[in-house]
Enzyme design. Structure first.
Site, PDB file in Angstrom:
ATOM      1  N   ILE A   1       0.825  -1.209   0.000  1.00  0.00           N
ATOM      2  CA  ILE A   1       0.000   0.000   0.000  1.00  0.00           C
ATOM      3  C   ILE A   1       0.862   1.264   0.000  1.00  0.00           C
ATOM      4  O   ILE A   1       0.459   2.306  -0.526  1.00  0.00           O
ATOM      5  CB  ILE A   1      -0.996  -0.007   1.189  1.00  0.00           C
ATOM      6  CG1 ILE A   1      -2.169   0.929   0.943  1.00  0.00           C
ATOM      7  CG2 ILE A   1      -0.332   0.305   2.505  1.00  0.00           C
ATOM      8  CD1 ILE A   1      -3.116   0.469  -0.115  1.00  0.00           C
TER       9      ILE A   1
ATOM     10  N   HIS B   1       1.306   1.340  13.850  1.00  0.00           N
ATOM     11  CA  HIS B   1       0.531   2.541  13.497  1.00  0.00           C
ATOM     12  C   HIS B   1       0.466   3.557  14.642  1.00  0.00           C
ATOM     13  O   HIS B   1       0.716   4.752  14.439  1.00  0.00           O
ATOM     14  CB  HIS B   1      -0.896   2.172  13.073  1.00  0.00           C
ATOM     15  CG  HIS B   1      -0.964   1.479  11.752  1.00  0.00           C
ATOM     16  ND1 HIS B   1      -2.138   1.060  11.178  1.00  0.00           N
ATOM     17  CD2 HIS B   1       0.008   1.126  10.858  1.00  0.00           C
ATOM     18  CE1 HIS B   1      -1.895   0.478  10.022  1.00  0.00           C
ATOM     19  NE2 HIS B   1      -0.608   0.497   9.806  1.00  0.00           N
TER      20      HIS B   1
ATOM     21  N   LYS C   1      -5.423   1.768   7.782  1.00  0.00           N
ATOM     22  CA  LYS C   1      -6.240   0.992   8.691  1.00  0.00           C
ATOM     23  C   LYS C   1      -5.494  -0.279   9.068  1.00  0.00           C
ATOM     24  O   LYS C   1      -4.626  -0.690   8.305  1.00  0.00           O
ATOM     25  CB  LYS C   1      -7.602   0.658   8.096  1.00  0.00           C
ATOM     26  CG  LYS C   1      -7.643   0.108   6.676  1.00  0.00           C
ATOM     27  CD  LYS C   1      -6.862  -1.101   6.266  1.00  0.00           C
ATOM     28  CE  LYS C   1      -7.205  -2.421   6.867  1.00  0.00           C
ATOM     29  NZ  LYS C   1      -6.407  -3.544   6.299  1.00  0.00           N
TER      30      LYS C   1
ATOM     31  N   ASP D   1      -8.369  -7.038  10.252  1.00  0.00           N
ATOM     32  CA  ASP D   1      -7.553  -6.701   9.085  1.00  0.00           C
ATOM     33  C   ASP D   1      -8.423  -6.456   7.855  1.00  0.00           C
ATOM     34  O   ASP D   1      -8.282  -5.428   7.185  1.00  0.00           O
ATOM     35  CB  ASP D   1      -6.584  -7.858   8.805  1.00  0.00           C
ATOM     36  CG  ASP D   1      -5.728  -7.594   7.580  1.00  0.00           C
ATOM     37  OD1 ASP D   1      -5.084  -6.532   7.535  1.00  0.00           O
ATOM     38  OD2 ASP D   1      -5.700  -8.440   6.655  1.00  0.00           O
TER      39      ASP D   1
HETATM   40  N1  LIG Z   1      -6.507   0.496   2.796  1.00  0.00           N
HETATM   41  C1  LIG Z   1      -6.186  -0.580   2.122  1.00  0.00           C
HETATM   42  O1  LIG Z   1      -6.804  -0.923   1.122  1.00  0.00           O
HETATM   43  C2  LIG Z   1      -4.996  -1.399   2.564  1.00  0.00           C
HETATM   44  C3  LIG Z   1      -4.499  -2.390   1.711  1.00  0.00           C
HETATM   45  C4  LIG Z   1      -3.392  -3.109   2.140  1.00  0.00           C
HETATM   46  C5  LIG Z   1      -2.821  -2.871   3.370  1.00  0.00           C
HETATM   47  N2  LIG Z   1      -3.346  -1.922   4.184  1.00  0.00           N
HETATM   48  C6  LIG Z   1      -2.750  -1.657   5.507  1.00  0.00           C
HETATM   49  O2  LIG Z   1      -1.471  -1.078   5.285  1.00  0.00           O
HETATM   50  C7  LIG Z   1      -0.523  -1.574   6.218  1.00  0.00           C
HETATM   51  C8  LIG Z   1       0.651  -2.181   5.443  1.00  0.00           C
HETATM   52  O3  LIG Z   1       0.160  -3.239   4.648  1.00  0.00           O
HETATM   53  P1  LIG Z   1       0.950  -3.729   3.334  1.00  0.00           P
HETATM   54  O4  LIG Z   1       0.054  -4.726   2.694  1.00  0.00           O
HETATM   55  O5  LIG Z   1       1.468  -2.603   2.542  1.00  0.00           O
HETATM   56  O6  LIG Z   1       2.168  -4.507   4.039  1.00  0.00           O
HETATM   57  P2  LIG Z   1       3.589  -4.859   3.424  1.00  0.00           P
HETATM   58  O7  LIG Z   1       4.142  -5.920   4.297  1.00  0.00           O
HETATM   59  O8  LIG Z   1       3.488  -5.079   1.956  1.00  0.00           O
HETATM   60  O9  LIG Z   1       4.434  -3.510   3.628  1.00  0.00           O
HETATM   61  C9  LIG Z   1       4.805  -3.010   4.878  1.00  0.00           C
HETATM   62  C10 LIG Z   1       6.150  -2.308   4.712  1.00  0.00           C
HETATM   63  O10 LIG Z   1       6.447  -1.628   5.937  1.00  0.00           O
HETATM   64  C11 LIG Z   1       7.837  -1.808   6.210  1.00  0.00           C
HETATM   65  N3  LIG Z   1       8.045  -1.563   7.643  1.00  0.00           N
HETATM   66  C12 LIG Z   1       7.945  -2.429   8.682  1.00  0.00           C
HETATM   67  N4  LIG Z   1       8.145  -1.772   9.848  1.00  0.00           N
HETATM   68  C13 LIG Z   1       8.372  -0.471   9.516  1.00  0.00           C
HETATM   69  C14 LIG Z   1       8.643   0.712  10.268  1.00  0.00           C
HETATM   70  N5  LIG Z   1       8.702   0.681  11.611  1.00  0.00           N
HETATM   71  N6  LIG Z   1       8.828   1.875   9.595  1.00  0.00           N
HETATM   72  C15 LIG Z   1       8.761   1.942   8.239  1.00  0.00           C
HETATM   73  N7  LIG Z   1       8.500   0.837   7.474  1.00  0.00           N
HETATM   74  C16 LIG Z   1       8.307  -0.330   8.115  1.00  0.00           C
HETATM   75  C17 LIG Z   1       8.140  -3.214   5.739  1.00  0.00           C
HETATM   76  O11 LIG Z   1       9.528  -3.373   5.485  1.00  0.00           O
HETATM   77  C18 LIG Z   1       7.300  -3.291   4.454  1.00  0.00           C
HETATM   78  O12 LIG Z   1       8.044  -2.848   3.324  1.00  0.00           O
HETATM   79  C19 LIG Z   1      -1.268  -2.572   7.104  1.00  0.00           C
HETATM   80  O13 LIG Z   1      -1.614  -1.938   8.308  1.00  0.00           O
HETATM   81  C20 LIG Z   1      -2.523  -2.921   6.313  1.00  0.00           C
HETATM   82  O14 LIG Z   1      -3.642  -3.185   7.160  1.00  0.00           O
HETATM   83  C21 LIG Z   1      -4.404  -1.175   3.793  1.00  0.00           C
END
Ligand SMILES: NC(=O)c1ccc[n+]([C@@H]2O[C@H](COP(=O)([O-])OP(=O)(O)OC[C@H]3O[C@@H](n4cnc5c(N)ncnc54)[C@H](O)[C@@H]3O)[C@@H](O)[C@H]2O)c1
Length: 331
Positions: free
Chosen positions: A12, A75, A93, A170
């Site tokens: 995201i 978060h 979220k 989630d």
């Molecule tokens: N609104 C939406 O449609 C939607 C869709 C997907 C994910 N999300 C939310 O977004 C968040 C991330 O999900 P994702 O699917 O992108 O996960 P992901 O695992 O693809 O990406 C997370 C990234 O954050 C990095 N990371 C970990 N700890 C960190 C920190 N302390 N500081 C900076 N970077 C850090 C990781 O290395 C990774 O690259 C989750 O909370 C998820 O619920 C929302």
């Protein structure tokens, strides 16, 4: 022009960073991710700086706002760090996985008075906006029932699931938020069932892949949510709003509107858009613009951390209902 740092360069984070870079009302200053070369490669692609420490990105003098796209359990800490530094926040979220932590965070964020928006993107989908406009205009009279079908095309990676907090917090968290938003009232009772019919090993994570929720508000409005982590035909996102003077239906989107008629089948259409990145591409852009507009105009954020807290509370009640087999009152 709002100067933005994106924290987290995963699924995201890449979307929000690209949208910030493309927006006429924002400039993307930095992307921060402590792991691997995710930040560097995204920064190279979008022409901004890369930071390995999200706190460094927050404290940069040339950053006005941060978009938090890190795993859910980070978060609250990152929102508070940014708000204490006076930086506006758009946070993915769910707000957190623990209601007490969420409550404390909401209280501190409200006291700090820094603009913070929670990223419930579905509210910004053009079809959702039309549903809400039609409800507000009285097109279907008084809303009586909201039915939400929300099915993913397939399970996310196991590593993601381990930190996700479970399907209710989630995935269904989006639907709890949409339910509140479309009902226009807070649910006061929640009943849920859940099972593992897609992936039995989810029991090791105390998680589920298939669920149904029923909720009711004080005045008697009802909502039914059904979710599954796997739908072989693609990303299934439908809403039915039934009211005293009619009904609103929101269908799925496809890449084109072409329908095929042959000797074997009629009305055959292309598969649904595959997943959230495609289905909600417009919504993510509109969500960011809504954040930037509220910042620019000094208006309240359209979705708040309190909204995130309310959705989390409903998720907690649903989890309790599954555990106890009873209807749970929302206190
Ligand atoms: N609104 C939406 O449609 C939607 C869709 C997907 C994910 N999300 C939310 O977004 C968040 C991330 O999900 P994702 O699917 O992108 O996960 P992901 O695992 O693809 O990406 C997370 C990234 O954050 C990095 N990371 C970990 N700890 C960190 C920190 N302390 N500081 C900076 N970077 C850090 C990781 O290395 C990774 O690259 C989750 O909370 C998820 O619920 C929302």
């Amino acid at each position: 022009m709002t100067r933005i740092a994106v924290l987290g360069a995963g699924r995201i984070g890449k979307i929000h960073a690209a949208n910030a870079a493309a927006s006429r009302h924002a400039s993307l200053v930095a992307v921060a991710d402590p792991f691997g070369d995710a930040a560097r490669s995204l920064a190279e692609q979008l022409g901004c700086d890369a930071d390995s420490n999200p706190l460094d990105a927050i404290s940069r003098a040339d950053v006005d706002a941060v978009i938090i796209c890190t795993p859910t359990d980070t978060h609250v800490d990152l929102m508070l760090a940014a708000a204490r530094a006076g930086k506006a926040v758009l946070c993915e979220k769910p707000v957190d996985l623990d209601i007490k932590r969420a409550d404390a965070a909401v209280a501190e964020l409200e006291a700090l008075g820094v603009p913070v928006m929670l990223a419930f993107n579905r509210r910004f989908d053009p079809s959702s906006i039309e549903l809400r406009r039609a409800i507000d205009a009285g097109d279907i009279g008084d809303v009586r029932q909201v039915i939400i079908s929300s099915r993913d095309p397939g399970l996310p990676p196991l590593d993601y699931l381990k930190h996700s907090g479970g399907i209710f917090k989630d995935m269904t968290i989006h639907d709890f938020d949409m339910a509140r938003w479309l009902l226009g009232e807070e649910p006061v009772s929640v009943m849920a069932v859940a099972s593992r019919v897609v992936e039995s090993t989810l029991s090791e994570l105390d998680d589920f892949d298939t669920l149904m929720v029923i909720m009711q508000t004080e005045s008697g409005k009802q909502c039914h949510i059904n979710c599954c982590r796997e739908a072989v035909y693609g990303y299934d996102q439908r809403f039915e709003i039934f009211g005293s003077r009619g009904m609103l239906l929101n269908e799925n989107l496809r890449p084109t509107t072409v329908r095929r008629y042959t000797s074997e089948q009629t009305e055959s259409r292309q598969p649904l858009l595959n997943f959230f990145l495609e289905r909600y591409a417009d919504a993510y852009r509109a969500e960011l613009e809504a954040f930037l507009t509220a910042l620019r105009d000094g208006r309240p954020m359209p979705v708040t951390p309190k909204d995130g807290r309310q959705a989390l509370k409903l998720a907690d009640c649903a989890v309790e209902s599954v555990r106890t087999g009873r209807m749970v009152k929302v206190d």
